[in-house]
Structure formats: C-alpha cells, structure tokens
Design a protein around this motif. Structure first.
Motif, PDB file in Angstrom:
ATOM      1  N   ALA A 297      -8.689  10.418   4.997  1.00 43.66           N
ATOM      2  CA  ALA A 297      -9.151  11.334   3.950  1.00 43.66           C
ATOM      3  C   ALA A 297      -8.043  11.599   2.946  1.00 43.66           C
ATOM      4  N   SER A 298      -8.392  11.556   1.660  1.00 41.91           N
ATOM      5  CA  SER A 298      -7.450  11.808   0.561  1.00 41.91           C
ATOM      6  C   SER A 298      -6.238  10.880   0.605  1.00 41.91           C
ATOM      7  N   GLY A 299      -6.429   9.670   1.142  1.00 47.78           N
ATOM      8  CA  GLY A 299      -5.352   8.696   1.166  1.00 47.78           C
ATOM      9  C   GLY A 299      -4.353   8.866   2.289  1.00 47.78           C
ATOM     10  N   ALA A 300      -4.678   9.719   3.268  1.00 48.00           N
ATOM     11  CA  ALA A 300      -3.763   9.921   4.393  1.00 48.00           C
ATOM     12  C   ALA A 300      -3.699   8.666   5.257  1.00 48.00           C
ATOM     13  N   TRP A 301      -2.551   8.472   5.918  1.00 50.75           N
ATOM     14  CA  TRP A 301      -2.421   7.332   6.812  1.00 50.75           C
ATOM     15  C   TRP A 301      -3.207   7.576   8.084  1.00 50.75           C
ATOM     16  N   ALA A 302      -3.919   6.556   8.543  1.00 49.60           N
ATOM     17  CA  ALA A 302      -4.722   6.638   9.756  1.00 49.60           C
ATOM     18  C   ALA A 302      -4.229   5.593  10.747  1.00 49.60           C
ATOM     19  N   ASP A 303      -4.615   5.761  12.012  1.00 46.32           N
ATOM     20  CA  ASP A 303      -4.208   4.811  13.044  1.00 46.32           C
ATOM     21  C   ASP A 303      -4.493   3.376  12.616  1.00 46.32           C
TER      22      ASP A 303
ATOM     23  N   PRO B  75       0.821  -1.219   0.000  1.00 46.77           N
ATOM     24  CA  PRO B  75       0.000   0.000   0.000  1.00 46.77           C
ATOM     25  C   PRO B  75       0.854   1.268   0.000  1.00 46.77           C
ATOM     26  N   SER B  76       0.445   2.236  -0.806  1.00 44.52           N
ATOM     27  CA  SER B  76       1.148   3.520  -0.850  1.00 44.52           C
ATOM     28  C   SER B  76       0.293   4.649  -0.288  1.00 44.52           C
ATOM     29  N   THR B  77      -0.958   4.365   0.015  1.00 46.71           N
ATOM     30  CA  THR B  77      -1.851   5.344   0.625  1.00 46.71           C
ATOM     31  C   THR B  77      -2.595   4.688   1.779  1.00 46.71           C
ATOM     32  N   GLY B  78      -3.110   5.544   2.674  1.00 43.37           N
ATOM     33  CA  GLY B  78      -3.808   5.035   3.839  1.00 43.37           C
ATOM     34  C   GLY B  78      -5.315   5.097   3.708  1.00 43.37           C
ATOM     35  N   SER B  79      -5.990   4.804   4.792  1.00 40.48           N
ATOM     36  CA  SER B  79      -7.453   4.746   4.800  1.00 40.48           C
ATOM     37  C   SER B  79      -8.098   6.068   5.195  1.00 40.48           C
TER      38      SER B  79
END
Length: 219
Positions: free
Chosen positions: A154-160, A148-152
C-alpha cells in the motif's frame, strides 16, 4: 560463461517535432537526430536490463529484454534490509569469483541501508563504507534510477519478496544488436508536427540467470 541464443526484436523511439521547428532549422535538427536516438535507445536498453521490456508483434506480446529485477530464474537472497545482510550478499557474490561483481539498487533503497539503526560495530563499519565509497565488502554498490524505488504494498511500501537489489557481474548479461540505427520521418496530413522514429533491433537476457542474485526483502 555458457552459450545462449538471442532473437533481436524491433525497438522504436519516437520524437514529435513541430513543423515550425523543421522550417527554421531542419538541417541542424536532422544532423542531431542520430545522436538523440542513440541516447534514447541506450536508456531503453539500460532500463530493459533491469526491468525488462516487451513489445507487441501482431497479436502476441514478445519479451525482447529479460529484466534482472523480474527474472524468475535468478537466485533468490531473502533477508531483511539491514547492512549485515547486504554484507552477506556481497560476500556471496565475491565467493563466486565474478571478475566485476556489483550490487545494483535505487537511491531510495540505498537510503534504507545507510539509515540502518542496528547498533553494532559491523553495521557502523558497513555504513561508513557505503556512505564514503559506495562499497561493501569490497563490492561496489551502483545506484541507478532504473532500479525500483517503491514496493508493491500500500502506498508504495515494501512487501515480502519485493526485489530491492540485484547482485552479480553485468558482463553476464548479454545484449545483442543487429544492423544500424535507422531514423525515418513520418508526416500526418493536417497535423502541425512530424514524427521522427529511431529504429533499432536489439534484445537482452542473462547468460546464466542463476549467476544473478535478487535481494528479496523480508519485512
């Protein structure tokens, strides 16, 4: 390592080919199809090893590959995205005496570590090793487009608790294949193309899931 059983499932890769292409060079194309489909199936297995793969069998969804980034029974390593913590993860997998430990991540996540702004000597040493050798604590860091290069967020930000990397020995992931790759041609009446299907029977999962560590980011 242990004993595990794997039920292989049918995996299909499809390639549409125009009728004109077939008319102009059918023999040459058909000679190349096995290699093309072998590469496609290999890519699918590499992706499935990290992200998992499910197929539909009748009315049911069947998991044929358990992805290391999504496996629910892997060992969690929860920390911020710093070089110090990545080094801690590397020391952890080294302590397990795996023969070929590796840390797998995307280039985007790798960039987060090599731009770690922490101003201490340990971080500087780790960053130098990552940039020069793609190594940390003598553990290779493998960059892969399948991670994965993006998170879950908003706008693909990494989340906890997003998994940004996986560590372990890839030999502890079992892939089973049955039979040989089969290539078949399907024609549709009135269509200007034919479809070639490459069919394989395969499945995969970690032998001992807890031997793989998921680096879950703590933001």
């Amino acid at each position: 390592l242990g004993v595990t059983s794997i039920d292989v499932q049918q995996i299909i890769s499809s390639l549409p080919v125009s009728n004109m292409t077939l008319e102009l060079g059918a023999a040459a194309l058909e000679a190349e199809l096995p290699e093309l489909f072998a590469e496609a199936i290999a890519d699918l297995l590499a992706d499935g090893m990290l992200n998992g793969k499910s197929i539909t069998v009748g009315s049911e969804t069947v998991v044929c590959m358990v992805g290391l980034f999504k496996a629910s029974n892997a060992t969690a390593f929860v920390a911020g995205a710093t070089c110090a913590k990545l080094g801690e993860l590397a020391r952890t997998v080294k302590s397990k005496k795996f023969k070929n430990p590796v840390i797998m991540m995307s280039n985007a996540v790798y960039t987060k570590f090599i731009t770690d702004a922490t101003d201490d000597e340990t971080t500087k040493i780790y960053k130098e090793g990552l940039i020069r050798d793609k190594m940390i604590e003598d553990v290779p860091v493998e960059l892969t487009d399948y991670a994965p290069s993006t998170g879950s967020g908003a706008s693909g930000a990494w989340a906890d608790n997003d998994v940004i990397a996986v560590a372990g020995d890839k030999r502890g992931y079992a892939i089973a294949m049955a039979g040989q790759l089969k290539v078949t041609q399907k024609e549709t009446a009135g269509a200007t193309y034919s479809t070639f299907d490459g069919t394989a029977y395969a499945a995969g999962k970690p032998v001992i899931p807890a031997n793989f560590y998921q680096y879950k980011i703590d933001v």
